[in-house]
Design an enzyme around this catalytic site. Structure first.
Site, mmCIF file in Angstrom:
data_model
loop_
_atom_site.group_PDB
_atom_site.id
_atom_site.type_symbol
_atom_site.label_atom_id
_atom_site.label_comp_id
_atom_site.label_asym_id
_atom_site.label_seq_id
_atom_site.Cartn_x
_atom_site.Cartn_y
_atom_site.Cartn_z
ATOM 1 N N HIS A 111 37.642 32.530 27.243
ATOM 2 C CA HIS A 111 37.345 32.636 26.100
ATOM 3 C C HIS A 111 35.845 32.934 25.529
ATOM 4 C CE1 HIS A 111 38.609 32.376 21.909
ATOM 5 N NE2 HIS A 111 37.721 31.708 21.662
ATOM 6 N N ASP A 143 47.396 26.670 28.718
ATOM 7 C CA ASP A 143 48.737 25.665 28.616
ATOM 8 C C ASP A 143 49.451 26.465 27.144
ATOM 9 O OD1 ASP A 143 47.115 23.081 26.327
ATOM 10 O OD2 ASP A 143 47.430 25.019 25.947
ATOM 11 N N GLY A 145 49.439 26.252 24.410
ATOM 12 C CA GLY A 145 48.783 26.458 23.059
ATOM 13 C C GLY A 145 48.054 27.650 23.190
ATOM 14 N N ASP A 147 44.306 28.926 23.415
ATOM 15 C CA ASP A 147 43.074 28.455 23.979
ATOM 16 C C ASP A 147 42.993 26.928 23.780
ATOM 17 O OD1 ASP A 147 41.957 31.263 22.244
ATOM 18 O OD2 ASP A 147 42.439 31.184 24.344
HETATM 19 C C1 GRF Z 1 35.937 38.894 27.131
HETATM 20 O O1 GRF Z 1 34.561 38.371 26.444
HETATM 21 C C2 GRF Z 1 37.260 37.864 26.896
HETATM 22 O O2 GRF Z 1 36.668 36.550 26.682
HETATM 23 C C3 GRF Z 1 37.488 38.309 25.364
HETATM 24 O O3 GRF Z 1 37.613 39.901 25.514
HETATM 25 C C4 GRF Z 1 36.482 40.240 26.430
HETATM 26 C C5 GRF Z 1 37.083 41.265 27.413
HETATM 27 O O4 GRF Z 1 36.024 41.662 28.054
HETATM 28 N N1 GRF Z 1 38.988 37.743 25.224
HETATM 29 P P1 GRF Z 1 36.409 42.496 29.529
HETATM 30 O O5 GRF Z 1 37.910 43.343 28.943
HETATM 31 O O6 GRF Z 1 36.326 41.830 30.443
HETATM 32 O O7 GRF Z 1 35.177 43.448 29.275
#
Ligand code: GRF
Length: 205
Positions: A111, A143, A145, A147
């Site tokens: 995330h 899990d 939830g 994130d």
């Molecule tokens: C990543 O920063 C991820 O954390 C977020 O979206 C981005 C996806 O990037 N959810 P990629 O598709 O791996 O280039």
């Protein structure tokens, strides 16, 4: 160890895993990507898998009468590859009970914010809008939830004045540089060393 990676977009985190495995070799890294799944067609993440000769599957919510049916289909498509670990790398859907019943405890997400701050689909934008001075990325177990699962590792990224003008994409690119390195490191350690989850604590021996 066998990895299934789930993507929804450009797949640069997936690419970082593929590059690390190619550079180190499957035995040294401790894992190989056996399949890549997505919730939509026509994304670079799927092209990256195809270029690497890795099987792909797409499970679109709109192809199913109900969300539970989609969740079950995603779980079955993933299970077909007998993964040891499932990695959500920019996968933009929340999985349901069926998926978690099968892969909970070995399903990792990355995330682009420092959880528990700024969960959800706009973590980068939310941190910027809030006026945070640092943000970053979090690799955690998924899990039930959004994130909220046990945190495995985090990386910090400064928010600078220019980000306000440049918008979230400049900041997100800086976060992704840290995120890719963090994800490759964490997935490799989980695969090589094994792990246990004790409440909110993740132990990697
Ligand atoms: C990543 O920063 C991820 O954390 C977020 O979206 C981005 C996806 O990037 N959810 P990629 O598709 O791996 O280039």
């Amino acid at each position: 160890k066998r990895l299934v990676v789930l993507v929804s977009g450009s797949g640069t985190n997936l690419q970082a895993l593929l590059d690390a495995i190619a550079a180190q070799g499957v035995d040294a890294y401790g894992a190989e990507v056996v399949a890549v799944g997505a919730d939509r067609d026509g994304i670079a993440g799927l092209e990256r898998a195809e270029r690497a000769g890795i099987p792909t599957f797409v499970c679109r919510v709109k192809d199913h009468a109900a969300r539970e049916d989609w969740d079950r289909a995603l779980a079955e498509a993933t299970a077909a590859y007998e993964p040891d670990l499932v990695v959500s790398a920019g996968f933009m859907k929340i999985v349901g009970k069926e998926f978690l019943a099968r892969f909970g405890g070995r399903f990792v997400n990355t995330h682009p914010a420092l959880l528990p701050s700024f969960p959800g689909a706009h973590g980068v934008r939310d941190a910027l809008a809030y006026g945070a001075k640092v943000t970053g990325c979090t690799v955690h177990f998924v899990d039930d939830g959004v994130d909220t699962g046990p945190i495995i590792a985090q990386g910090v990224v400064e928010i600078v004045e220019e980000d306000t003008d440049d918008g979230e994409s400049a900041l997100h690119e800086r976060i992704k540089e840290v995120e890719r390195t963090l994800l490759v490191d964490v997935v490799g350690r989980l695969a090589r060393n094994g792990f246990s989850i004790e409440g909110r604590k993740v132990v990697i021996p």
